[in-house]
Design a protein around this motif. Structure first.
Motif, PDB file in Angstrom:
ATOM      1  N   TYR A 115     -32.835  28.556  -1.500  1.00 26.50           N
ATOM      2  CA  TYR A 115     -32.382  27.457  -0.792  1.00 26.50           C
ATOM      3  C   TYR A 115     -31.421  27.885   0.265  1.00 26.50           C
ATOM      4  CZ  TYR A 115     -30.421  22.485   0.073  1.00 26.50           C
ATOM      5  OH  TYR A 115     -30.166  21.406   0.585  1.00 26.50           O
ATOM      6  N   VAL A 116     -31.181  27.177   1.355  1.00 26.77           N
ATOM      7  CA  VAL A 116     -30.145  27.548   2.417  1.00 26.77           C
ATOM      8  C   VAL A 116     -29.545  26.362   2.769  1.00 26.77           C
ATOM      9  CG1 VAL A 116     -29.604  28.331   4.548  1.00 26.77           C
ATOM     10  CG2 VAL A 116     -31.332  29.760   3.134  1.00 26.77           C
ATOM     11  N   ASN A 117     -28.303  26.172   2.836  1.00 25.43           N
ATOM     12  CA  ASN A 117     -27.563  24.956   2.986  1.00 25.43           C
ATOM     13  C   ASN A 117     -26.616  25.190   4.048  1.00 25.43           C
ATOM     14  OD1 ASN A 117     -26.807  22.014   2.243  1.00 25.43           O
ATOM     15  ND2 ASN A 117     -24.871  22.946   1.938  1.00 25.43           N
ATOM     16  N   THR A 118     -26.497  24.250   5.073  1.00 25.50           N
ATOM     17  CA  THR A 118     -25.499  24.367   6.121  1.00 25.50           C
ATOM     18  C   THR A 118     -24.617  23.413   5.925  1.00 25.50           C
ATOM     19  OG1 THR A 118     -26.817  23.024   7.613  1.00 25.50           O
ATOM     20  CG2 THR A 118     -27.348  25.271   7.801  1.00 25.50           C
ATOM     21  N   SER A 119     -23.062  23.536   6.409  1.00 20.61           N
ATOM     22  CA  SER A 119     -21.901  22.658   6.268  1.00 20.61           C
ATOM     23  C   SER A 119     -22.184  21.501   7.293  1.00 20.61           C
ATOM     24  CB  SER A 119     -20.769  23.418   6.385  1.00 20.61           C
ATOM     25  OG  SER A 119     -20.546  24.046   7.676  1.00 20.61           O
ATOM     26  N   CYS A 120     -22.972  21.703   8.373  1.00 14.61           N
ATOM     27  CA  CYS A 120     -23.084  20.464   9.242  1.00 14.61           C
ATOM     28  C   CYS A 120     -24.677  20.259   9.709  1.00 14.61           C
ATOM     29  CB  CYS A 120     -22.272  20.782  10.330  1.00 14.61           C
ATOM     30  SG  CYS A 120     -22.155  19.575  11.592  1.00 14.61           S
ATOM     31  N   GLY A 121     -24.922  19.062  10.216  1.00 12.46           N
ATOM     32  CA  GLY A 121     -26.359  18.729  10.685  1.00 12.46           C
ATOM     33  C   GLY A 121     -26.521  19.467  11.780  1.00 12.46           C
ATOM     34  N   CYS A 122     -25.405  19.966  12.444  1.00 11.97           N
ATOM     35  CA  CYS A 122     -25.604  20.434  13.926  1.00 11.97           C
ATOM     36  C   CYS A 122     -26.044  21.889  13.808  1.00 11.97           C
ATOM     37  CB  CYS A 122     -24.156  20.193  14.717  1.00 11.97           C
ATOM     38  SG  CYS A 122     -22.957  20.972  13.897  1.00 11.97           S
ATOM     39  N   THR A 123     -26.044  22.259  12.611  1.00 12.97           N
ATOM     40  CA  THR A 123     -26.466  23.667  12.470  1.00 12.97           C
ATOM     41  C   THR A 123     -27.835  23.798  11.634  1.00 12.97           C
ATOM     42  OG1 THR A 123     -24.299  24.641  12.217  1.00 12.97           O
ATOM     43  CG2 THR A 123     -25.805  25.970  11.510  1.00 12.97           C
ATOM     44  N   SER A 124     -28.816  24.449  12.052  1.00 12.78           N
ATOM     45  CA  SER A 124     -30.111  24.568  11.503  1.00 12.78           C
ATOM     46  C   SER A 124     -30.389  25.968  11.336  1.00 12.78           C
ATOM     47  CB  SER A 124     -31.226  23.907  11.917  1.00 12.78           C
ATOM     48  OG  SER A 124     -31.329  24.465  13.319  1.00 12.78           O
ATOM     49  N   VAL A 125     -31.156  26.262  10.319  1.00 12.31           N
ATOM     50  CA  VAL A 125     -31.741  27.635   9.900  1.00 12.31           C
ATOM     51  C   VAL A 125     -33.049  27.804   9.696  1.00 12.31           C
ATOM     52  CG1 VAL A 125     -31.318  29.973   8.372  1.00 12.31           C
ATOM     53  CG2 VAL A 125     -29.330  28.009   8.997  1.00 12.31           C
ATOM     54  N   ASP A 126     -33.932  28.636  10.124  1.00 17.93           N
ATOM     55  CA  ASP A 126     -35.377  29.011  10.129  1.00 17.93           C
ATOM     56  C   ASP A 126     -35.450  30.284   9.544  1.00 17.93           C
ATOM     57  OD1 ASP A 126     -38.124  28.310  10.527  1.00 17.93           O
ATOM     58  OD2 ASP A 126     -38.005  30.190  12.003  1.00 17.93           O
TER      59      ASP A 126
END
Length: 292
Positions: free
Chosen positions: A231-242
């Motif tokens: 799983y990969v989690n970001t601290s903000c919805g403005c950041t996404s990871v592919d």
């Protein structure tokens, strides 16, 4: 403390990353909060996007309480899109006995309302203008992990942690709600490998806030077992990871492609948390910059 509570604390302790805090401090907090009754303000007012006061019952066999204070980025803390997905998952499992209790105490009410509207969040919330929930319970300021709880019908803490930010906490919550046996996994049986990260922090420098920014992190599997990212989690919805969901074989690399889209001009410092089968998991990566 009875044996069951001891096991619960032991399991919860395994879910927290202790990079910024001593393990002893986390263990002490878990011991204090496990089984503790959460106190609620008298007659809290619930609304939908702060428009109409609604008749909202807080009663339920289980309750998931999340408290968000006024410190820091509101949208980063809320992660409303992820909450909506989690709530849909709970509903799909037929768990109508679960109540979600959102208590927000924002310094800038307007920012909260903009976020609720832009993300079309229509679930009842309590805007706790006087921060009464926190005054009654004294949540730890330094650790947001202790701002979200799974409660029983009597408002006593069954589990601690944010299921939106931590997949292991989410798994624990769902098991308890579904009445499954919660057991500590034998970590010695988990197949682990090693990774080498070229860089854990990337500066995007100065740029036009309306222009999307991209960067990448490379994880090389230096062990002798496949690398699996859970799983990969970001601290903000403005950041996404592919990234590729396939296991990475020894000697091979995984690329995490990061996209940042500013919501407004700001200096930012965002984290990307990677949960995988390495001893140092979760791996915390960072992007910084100045969106002008």
């Amino acid at each position: 403390m009875n044996f069951r509570n001891f096991i619960t604390i032991f399991i919860l302790f395994s879910l927290f990353s202790c990079g910024d805090q001593k393990k002893e401090d986390v263990a002490a907090l878990l011991k204090i909060w496990s089984g503790k009754e959460i106190l609620f303000p008298t007659n809290p007012v619930f609304t939908v996007q702060d428009k109409d006061t609604i008749d909202f019952s807080m009663s339920g066999k289980y309750k998931i309480l999340t408290y968000v204070d006024s410190i820091g980025c509101i949208s980063c803390k809320l992660q409303l899109e992820k909450w909506k997905t989690f709530m849909e998952e709970v509903d799909s499992l037929g768990m109508n006995s679960v109540k979600f209790l959102f208590f927000f105490s924002p310094e800038k009410r307007r920012d909260l309302l903009i976020t609720l509207k832009s993300e079309r969040f229509t679930y009842p919330i309590c805007i706790d203008k006087e921060n009464r929930l926190n005054e009654l319970n004294h949540f730890p300021v330094s650790d947001m992990n202790f701002h979200t709880f799974l409660l029983d019908k009597d408002d006593k803490v069954l589990a601690i942690g944010n299921p939106i930010h931590n997949p292991k906490v989410k798994e624990l919550y769902l098991k308890i709600i579904q009445g499954e046996v919660v057991e500590q996994k034998d970590e010695s049986k988990v197949i682990r490998t090693k990774v080498d990260i070229g860089k854990t922090s990337v500066s995007l420098g100065n740029f036009d806030w309306e222009k999307e920014q991209k960067s990448a992190f490379v994880l090389k599997n230096t062990g002798n077992k496949p690398l699996v990212v859970e799983y990969v989690n970001t601290s903000c919805g403005c950041t996404s990871v592919d990234y590729s969901k396939e296991p990475v074989q020894p000697g091979k690399e995984m690329i995490l492609n990061v996209t940042y889209k500013a919501e407004h001009p700001e200096y930012f410092d965002k984290t990307i948390t990677v949960y995988c089968n390495v001893e140092t998991s979760p791996i915390v990566l960072k992007i910084t910059g100045n969106a002008e």
